[in-house]
Design an enzyme around this catalytic site. Structure first.
Site, short mmCIF file in Angstrom:
data_model
loop_
_atom_site.label_atom_id
_atom_site.label_comp_id
_atom_site.label_asym_id
_atom_site.label_seq_id
_atom_site.Cartn_x
_atom_site.Cartn_y
_atom_site.Cartn_z
N GLY A 230 5.87 2.00 12.47
CA GLY A 230 4.90 0.99 12.88
C GLY A 230 5.13 -0.32 12.16
O GLY A 230 5.98 -0.41 11.27
N HIS A 250 6.78 -9.40 -2.29
CA HIS A 250 7.66 -10.52 -2.66
C HIS A 250 8.45 -11.06 -1.46
O HIS A 250 9.11 -12.08 -1.57
CB HIS A 250 8.59 -10.16 -3.83
CG HIS A 250 9.71 -9.23 -3.51
ND1 HIS A 250 10.73 -8.97 -4.40
CD2 HIS A 250 9.99 -8.50 -2.39
CE1 HIS A 250 11.59 -8.13 -3.86
NE2 HIS A 250 11.17 -7.82 -2.65
N ASN A 297 16.67 -15.26 -5.35
CA ASN A 297 17.17 -14.41 -4.28
C ASN A 297 16.17 -14.36 -3.12
O ASN A 297 16.54 -14.45 -1.95
CB ASN A 297 17.43 -13.00 -4.84
CG ASN A 297 18.31 -12.19 -3.94
OD1 ASN A 297 19.32 -12.68 -3.44
ND2 ASN A 297 17.93 -10.95 -3.71
C1 LIG Z 1 12.55 -4.95 0.61
S1 LIG Z 1 12.44 -3.48 1.52
C2 LIG Z 1 11.58 -2.42 0.39
C3 LIG Z 1 11.74 -0.98 0.74
C4 LIG Z 1 11.06 0.02 -0.21
N1 LIG Z 1 9.64 -0.16 -0.31
C5 LIG Z 1 11.71 -0.02 -1.56
O1 LIG Z 1 11.09 -0.44 -2.54
O2 LIG Z 1 12.88 0.38 -1.62
C6 LIG Z 1 11.20 -3.90 2.70
C7 LIG Z 1 10.87 -2.79 3.68
O3 LIG Z 1 9.77 -3.22 4.49
C8 LIG Z 1 10.00 -2.82 5.81
N2 LIG Z 1 9.24 -3.71 6.69
C9 LIG Z 1 9.45 -5.04 6.87
N3 LIG Z 1 8.55 -5.55 7.72
C10 LIG Z 1 7.76 -4.50 8.10
C11 LIG Z 1 6.64 -4.40 8.97
N4 LIG Z 1 6.17 -5.47 9.62
N5 LIG Z 1 6.06 -3.20 9.11
C12 LIG Z 1 6.54 -2.10 8.45
N6 LIG Z 1 7.60 -2.14 7.60
C13 LIG Z 1 8.19 -3.34 7.44
C14 LIG Z 1 11.49 -2.93 5.98
O4 LIG Z 1 11.93 -2.15 7.07
C15 LIG Z 1 11.99 -2.45 4.63
O5 LIG Z 1 12.20 -1.06 4.63
#
Ligand SMILES: C[S@@+](CC[C@H](N)C(=O)[O-])C[C@H]1O[C@@H](n2cnc3c(N)ncnc32)[C@H](O)[C@@H]1O
Length: 343
Positions: A230, A250, A297
């Site tokens: 979702g 972040h 970054n």
């Molecule tokens: C920077 S990664 C962090 C992943 C994880 N929480 C970690 O610390 O390894 C950001 C995550 O947020 C998810 N994400 C981004 N936008 C999203 C949204 N609108 N709804 C659900 N998940 C989302 C991405 O698919 C990704 O897996």
């Protein structure tokens, strides 16, 4: 003309002049498969040149540089991996950071090449570097390979940080954790290992499902973790008494953070909580360096930034959270816990 002024030590400048060469040396050695080629034990230059289809003389320079960087050792004209290289730079290691390294080498490097423009304009560099428009995560996941690399990169760091993040506070009173943007599930896995009463939902975009399923299924706590696909900005959030946001806030502007935290607050029962895993900047922003570099970054690749505990606290209080505590950990991520008081 004699220069009587004593010159300041140039060491800091000389070190930074060289720093990108050190990074690129490691990136190239990972990309060429040097460390994987040495998993089975020491090999000579000739053997490696053949195995990696590399120019012998050029490869020798790279291998010697890796010895200098303490990624390889050389003895009896043979090269072998150091313990750190085996743990973090080989495909067969469960603790590998190769995903994040590949992502840095293939994607981030080019975004960072436009840092000056990012500073002038205050925006990320996806459009300038790759011609990609639209929401940032659709760019991250442009191809199946890019998606896997990015998520595995996050996973490598998660393996180092999540066990410490879930230890930072006593979470023993919670029953159902919802890890928003939980990606490969490393935080849910670490939390379920640490707290035997806990069940967890990894909630992420549909694109994250297959890798999350693969990694959770291979863990010892798989029966207690499910995946739900979702969009956390628009779809109904799963029920839970503890929400986690690991390296999510972040990525986003304050407006979007308030929207997301507000949705979590509404979904939580009284006494429920949100656990945030981010590297916290010091209050006066004088460090730590890791957070300062990550702040740049975030500038080149997201809409967000790194923040101080005070900044997170202000955002959490704005949507209604009462008690807010921060804990620094020895890992790449710190932890913030905010409680929803009785209403
Ligand atoms: C920077 S990664 C962090 C992943 C994880 N929480 C970690 O610390 O390894 C950001 C995550 O947020 C998810 N994400 C981004 N936008 C999203 C949204 N609108 N709804 C659900 N998940 C989302 C991405 O698919 C990704 O897996």
């Amino acid at each position: 003309m004699a220069d009587d002024n004593p010159r300041p030590d140039p060491a800091v400048v000389l070190d930074l002049l060289e720093a990108f060469r050190r990074s690129k040396t490691m990136f190239a050695a990972v990309s060429l498969g040097v460390f994987d080629a040495l998993v089975g034990g020491p090999r000579s230059l000739d053997e490696l040149a053949l195995a990696l289809s590399a120019n012998r003389g050029a490869l020798e320079r790279l291998l010697d540089a890796c010895v200098g960087l303490q990624l390889l050792r050389r003895a009896d004209r043979q090269y072998e991996n150091t313990l750190s290289a085996t743990a973090y730079l080989t495909q067969s290691s469960p603790a590998r950071l190769t995903g994040y390294i590949s992502y840095s080498n293939d994607v981030m490097w080019k975004l960072w090449a436009h840092l000056e423009d990012a500073i002038r304009e205050g925006t990320h560099r996806w459009q300038q570097t790759y011609g990609w428009d639209g929401p940032i995560f659709s760019s991250f996941f442009k191809t199946e390979e890019a998606k896997r690399e990015f998520l595995l990169g996050m996973h490598g760091f998660g393996l180092i940080s999540s066990p410490q993040v879930v230890e930072a506070f006593d979470l023993g009173r919670f029953g159902r954790l919802v890890d928003l943007g939980g990606a490969t599930g490393h935080l849910a896995i670490a939390a379920c290992r640490r707290y035997p009463q806990l069940r967890a939902v990894v909630f992420d975009l549909p694109d994250a499902r297959s890798l999350a399923a693969e990694i959770v299924a291979a863990s010892d706590v798989a029966p207690r973790i499910e995946f739900m696909a979702g969009d956390f900005f628009v779809d109904e959030l799963p029920a839970g008494d503890l929400f986690a946001l690991g390296r999510i806030l972040h990525d986003w502007t304050e407006e979007k953070i308030v929207l997301l935290l507000g949705r979590i607050y509404e979904r939580l029962p009284p006494g429920g909580a949100v656990l945030i895993a981010e590297k916290l900047l010091l209050d006066d922003r004088s460090g730590p360096r890791w957070a300062q570099m990550q702040n740049l970054n975030m500038l080149v690749c997201t809409e967000g930034q790194e923040r101080t505990l005070g900044q997170y606290e202000a955002l959490l209080r704005q949507v209604g959270f009462s008690e807010v505590q921060g804990r620094r950990t020895a890992s790449p991520l710190d932890a913030v816990l905010a409680i929803k008081g009785p209403t």
